[in-house]
Design an enzyme around this catalytic site. Sequence first.
Site, PDB file in Angstrom:
ATOM      1  CE1 TYR A  57     -46.347  54.469 -41.564  1.00 45.46           C
ATOM      2  CE2 TYR A  57     -47.076  53.931 -39.351  1.00 45.46           C
ATOM      3  CZ  TYR A  57     -46.145  53.822 -40.363  1.00 45.46           C
ATOM      4  OH  TYR A  57     -45.018  53.059 -40.181  1.00 45.46           O
ATOM      5  N   PRO A 199     -43.367  41.906 -39.856  1.00 49.37           N
ATOM      6  CG  PRO A 199     -44.090  41.367 -37.697  1.00 49.37           C
ATOM      7  CD  PRO A 199     -43.983  42.519 -38.659  1.00 49.37           C
ATOM      8  N   GLY A 201     -44.489  39.803 -43.504  1.00 43.81           N
ATOM      9  CA  GLY A 201     -44.330  40.039 -44.933  1.00 43.81           C
ATOM     10  C   GLY A 201     -45.470  40.830 -45.550  1.00 43.81           C
TER      11      GLY A 201
END
Length: 323
Positions: A57, A199, A201
């Site tokens: 990341y 969770p 989307g």
Amino acid sequence: MKSRRLGADGPEVSALGLGCMTMSPVYGQSPDEAESLATLGRALELGITFWDTADVYGMGHNEALIGGFLAGRRDQVFLATKFGITRAGVNGDPGYVAEACEASLKRLGVDHIDLFYLHRAQPGRPIEETVGAMADLVHAGKVRFLGLSEVSPATLERACAVHPITAVQSEYSLWTRNPEDGILAACERLGVGFVPYSPLGRGFLTGGIGSPEDLDAGDWRRGNPRFQGEAFARNLTLVDKVRELAAARGVTPSQFALAWVLGRGPHVVPIPGTRRRSFLEDNAGALDVTLSSTDLAAIDAAFPRDLDAGQRYADAMMASLNG
């Protein structure tokens, strides 16, 4: 803050975690670092202490950001990070495992990692080799617990035969229900915690994205099949259904979608990602929402398990998913 246990013999963590990925420049413009740090502080105040990051990341930026914040606060957070995705592809070579761990420890400024995930299983490499090297880190005291991400039930079972696996992380939401085809049940059977990422989307299920133009020019999601063309239009109708169901319950779309994930089982600990305090606080409200049998029936009608919301990654990245 409510807590849940990760796995049969694993640690207790906050029932809702925090995905920190978006605090690095992944979704377009560089985030406001001051707001990101304020969000981390607010998470501590709320008791959301299960934090998730990865070496990929921001190519180390995310771990360094969290490490800076954790100085003097290390014992307040259950810290998870991941390794295995590199610029050259997926790497699960046993010799690389220790190297990746040392680099993460240095960026995080800590002497141990609470939960160390293999971000992706390397195609063609026996999982036993990689997990064996990860187990060496546990024996050395540099890692407390081991996890895997996006693996099949068969891969998980083989890994558990080498060393206890505390958690499996996979994408799971109202529009990504494929974990119900095997890995969710495998985790419960093997005593492994299940940690859903995205969770909400990737932000779509919050109702805050009405057009591709709402995404920054450099936003990674612009290249995601679910955010393009016909799939985007179809998914907007799904978001409308979430809004409708949430309004009937007097909660926000985010809280409704998260409550559904939280209701999948006591071994499920979602890690919605955000870099903003307001979204973090909204997400935390999901812990007070319990869905009724009527709610669940309406969800199954609107979001069947075989729902085609569009491929969740581009072809090259889909090829790296072991599950």
